[in-house]
Design a protein around this motif. Structure first.
Motif, short mmCIF file in Angstrom:
data_model
loop_
_atom_site.label_atom_id
_atom_site.label_comp_id
_atom_site.label_asym_id
_atom_site.label_seq_id
_atom_site.Cartn_x
_atom_site.Cartn_y
_atom_site.Cartn_z
N VAL A 1 -20.38 -34.46 -17.13
CA VAL A 1 -20.29 -35.47 -18.18
C VAL A 1 -20.07 -34.78 -19.52
CG1 VAL A 1 -21.74 -37.15 -16.97
CG2 VAL A 1 -22.80 -35.51 -18.54
N ARG B 1 -26.21 -33.37 -16.98
CA ARG B 1 -25.64 -32.06 -16.64
C ARG B 1 -26.65 -31.23 -15.85
NH1 ARG B 1 -22.73 -30.47 -22.41
NH2 ARG B 1 -20.75 -31.52 -22.01
N THR C 1 -26.72 -36.76 -21.97
CA THR C 1 -25.72 -35.78 -21.54
C THR C 1 -26.38 -34.52 -20.99
OG1 THR C 1 -24.15 -36.58 -23.20
CG2 THR C 1 -23.75 -34.39 -22.29
N SER D 1 -20.38 -35.51 -24.01
CA SER D 1 -20.91 -36.36 -25.07
C SER D 1 -19.81 -36.70 -26.07
CB SER D 1 -22.05 -35.62 -25.79
OG SER D 1 -22.58 -36.40 -26.83
N VAL E 1 -20.59 -39.84 -22.21
CA VAL E 1 -21.81 -40.46 -22.73
C VAL E 1 -21.56 -40.67 -24.21
CG1 VAL E 1 -24.31 -40.30 -22.92
CG2 VAL E 1 -23.15 -39.21 -20.99
N GLU F 1 -26.98 -37.39 -26.74
CA GLU F 1 -27.16 -35.97 -26.50
C GLU F 1 -28.22 -35.71 -25.44
OE1 GLU F 1 -27.90 -34.63 -30.46
OE2 GLU F 1 -25.76 -34.58 -31.00
#
Length: 721
Positions: A280, A274, A270, A282, A308, A267
């Motif tokens: 991307v 961003r 990601t 998660s 991710v 998390e």
């Protein structure tokens, strides 16, 4: 040169392959070992174990065999497949070859009846089921017998999961023994995997009934992957790794996967990527099923540069043109690592594979290792409880009686079920009364094997010889040789360069402090059964308010700072200055945020009027100094501590009920503190070092509220997990 005693069958097999791969010219040809497996299954109705590298075409074997067997009047193929993503890929692949595939899994229960009707009507060629279904009582007792009787081919995908010698043992898979026993004579069986060393291969073969039998076929191929260029890049800290990703992600070929070791890290990464302009998504065990499916579709369509992901994506994804796999943190097993990097480069000539090891890796390995098979005492206690029960016990009913968390308890029960000591029935679990032996030698060997694998990953990261050859040798590949294209064979392809801008942004992002601590609102079920007379909802007037922590121990930001400070081996001492300042920052943000107590905050609550600490036997200086520092900066009185009445309960990785049993009567509000609380007009800050289950904070808050506190706001350094 091809050899076959079944030329017509071979021609038909190649024709199915052409449809499967979309080759209108009909020129597609099976590999020789693919054909050998198909011939064994279709012509000879044998059992086969295929150990071949990712991308070799194991799915082509069972889809082609299915089409040929169905043409010969066989029943549907049953594929036991571990992950929903893999099922979705396989249903789509089957459709290309004109094979009608359906699934039965936990996400489509509303379709089960219709699927069973379609099977009965002969309208299903392939049924994919998750291993968990095999021991679901309704499925096992109502569906499985009919399915076993009708099955034309049984396929066990990712068959290394059967073996507890392997890196990804799943006890549900061992339920396949029952299905194998119930198969009519002459039904062929195919087991496939890309990640099995010699010992796992032998164990899987034995469990599937292919080991040592005269009609067994074991096809084990070389595991080199010519399309993969393996590299390791050692960077100084998490900020440099995040910055490197932000700077270099767009230079990596195509789209790919960035693996992390924890959900929190996925998390964090990601959000940061961003923020730096990358597209991307998660993908973790906590991602909702619909969001997972959308993420898979976005990667397949190259709408995102990367997923991710945690190991939740490990086996469950098929994208032939995946251009790269990056690991932000090292897996604990070279076999698991080989499997995950194997997702890349299946249908392209070149893919980049990069490992960015981190200082936090070993602490994460240690945590997961602590979840191994329980001690004999705990197992025997569980068996005794089930034996003495008058009715089946569900997991929620059994959990308070056993010092194990629910997920670990469930795994243990599944192993005992396979061993015949317990059985899952409607309503829960029962003891069978069958004798059971604790295989200490095997469990100890598995634990030692984990240590050996961890050392192998350390060695991989520092190796100066060929990296692909290293991984092949870990998988007992007799054909292991230098690959000629990893960083050790041809020189580094990546530098450690990071831009100042990205590095500064990463440091700010990772240095951002503050995690909400959600209070406990319900007592766990089953407390009265263990002598704790609490149940249902915690009264609102006895609950804590939502609290704050500086960070999570699984974070790659503050987690890396807090983890060594809060480890069992760390010496006690005053709170470090950088940590104290960060906590003050968390308090300031909390005060100004929604629901805070700063002037003008929307829906604000009263300002705290005092500080109370939770007594600590392991880190008394740390907790006292933290409380004193908060009181000093906030100009609040340090009111005292919630004290232990005797010996402090040991920190527990058990379940909530057992933790509460240990805390029951163990904490008290001293009379002097209680007298002070009754005269206060606002809430108090409750300060502790770490929270894992949240129950110490909940019990201490309840005591403070009952003693007269108007509210309790928990504040801790770290959340475990």
């Amino acid at each position: 040169m091809e050899h076959t005693s079944n030329p017509d069958l071979r021609t038909a097999a190649d024709a199915v392959l052409a449809r499967l791969v979309g080759d209108a010219s009909g020129a597609a040809r099976l590999r020789e070992d693919q054909w050998r497996a198909i011939e064994a299954l279709v012509a000879d109705r044998r059992r086969a174990l295929v150990v071949q590298r990712t991308g070799w075409g194991k799915s082509a074997v069972y889809f082609v065999a299915t089409a040929l067997l169905r043409d010969r009047g066989a029943g549907p193929t049953v594929i036991v497949s571990p992950l929903l993503a893999l099922m979705r890929n396989q249903v789509e692949a089957a459709a290309r070859a004109g094979i009608r595939a359906r699934t039965i899994n936990s996400s489509n229960t509303e379709e089960w009846e219709a699927v069973q009707d379609e099977i009965a009507a002969g309208e299903v060629d392939v049924l994919l089921v998750s291993p968990e279904r095999l021991n679901n009582p309704d499925f096992r007792d109502q569906v499985l017998p009919k399915l076993s009787a009708a099955t034309g081919l049984l396929v066990v995908d990712e068959a290394h999961c059967i073996s507890d010698w392997g890196h990804d043992f799943r006890p549900d898979y061992r339920r396949l023994r029952t299905m194998l026993t119930d198969l009519p004579p002459g039904v062929p069986v195919l087991a496939t995997t890309a990640t099995a060393n010699a010992r796992v291969t032998a164990d899987v073969a034995e469990q599937l009934g292919t080991g040592g039998t005269s009609d067994a076929l074991v096809l084990r191929g070389p595991l080199d992957r010519e399309s993969l260029s393996l590299s390791v890049l050692r960077l100084s800290d998490a900020a440099h790794r995040m910055a490197w990703l932000a700077d270099h992600l767009q230079q990596l070929p195509g789209s790919g996967i960035i693996y992390t070791l924890t959900v929190a890290a996925a998390e964090e990464v990601t959000a940061f990527l961003r923020q730096r302009g990358h597209t991307v998504a998660s993908y973790t065990g906590k991602t909702e099923n619909a969001d997972r499916q959308q993420a898979e579709e976005d990667l397949l369509a190259n709408r995102v540069k990367a997923l991710v992901a945690t190991s939740a994506l490990g086996m469950g994804f098929d994208k032939p043109d995946l251009g790269f796999v990056v690991h932000l943190g090292s897996p604990s097993s070279p076999i698991a690592y080989y499997q995950q990097v194997g997702r890349a480069g299946r249908g392209v000539e070149h893919a980049e594979v990069l490992l960015l090891p981190g200082k936090e890796d070993e602490a994460i390995w240690e945590y997961f290792a602590s979840l191994a098979f329980p001690s004999e005492d705990l197992v025997r206690r569980t068996l005794d409880i089930l034996a003495g029960a008058e009715r089946p016990l569900s997991l929620p009913a059994l959990e308070p009686l056993v010092e194990l968390r629910r997920s670990r308890l469930e795994t243990m029960l599944k192993v005992l079920d396979v061993d015949g000591a317990v059985k899952r029935v409607k309503g829960g679990w029962i003891a069978t009364g069958q004798p059971w032996a604790y295989d200490a030698e095997r469990y100890d060997w598995v634990a030692r094997q984990r240590k050996t694998e961890q050392q192998a990953m350390r060695d991989y990261a520092t190796a100066t010889d060929c990296r692909m050859e290293f991984l092949q040798r870990q998988l007992d590949d007799e054909g292991a040789k230098p690959c000629g294209h990893c960083d050790n064979c041809v020189g580094p392809r990546f530098t450690a360069d990071t831009s100042t801008d990205a590095l500064d942004a990463a440091r700010v992002d990772l240095g951002r402090a503050g995690v909400e601590v959600e209070p406990r609102r319900m007592w766990p079920t089953g407390l009265p059964a263990i002598g704790v007379e609490l149940k249902g909802r915690i009264p609102a007037g006895e609950q804590a308010e939502p609290g704050r922590a500086l960070g999570r121990l699984s974070d790659i930001g503050w987690g890396n700072r807090l983890r060594p400070m809060l480890s069992a081996q760390a010496p006690d001492g005053p709170v470090p200055e950088d940590v104290a300042k960060a906590v003050v920052g968390v308090l300031a943000d909390w005060a100004k945020g929604p629901g805070g107590w700063a002037s003008g905050a929307a829906g604000g609550r009263p300002r705290p009027v005092g500080v109370v600490t939770v007594a600590s036997r392991t880190r008394p200086q740390l907790v006292r100094s933290l409380g004193a520092r908060i009181a000093e900066v906030g100009r609040l009185p340090l009111l005292g501590s919630v004290e232990y009445t005797g010996e402090a309960p040991r920190a527990s990785r058990s379940n909530s009920a057992q933790r509460l049993k240990a805390l029951d009567g163990a904490l008290a509000v001293p009379p002097a503190l209680a007298a002070t609380l009754t005269g206060l007009e606002g809430p108090v800050l409750l300060v502790d070092d770490c929270t894992e289950t949240g129950w110490t904070l909940a019990v201490a808050s309840r005591l403070l509220r009952r003693a007269g506190a108007r509210g309790v706001l928990p504040l801790v350094l770290a959340v475990q997990g």
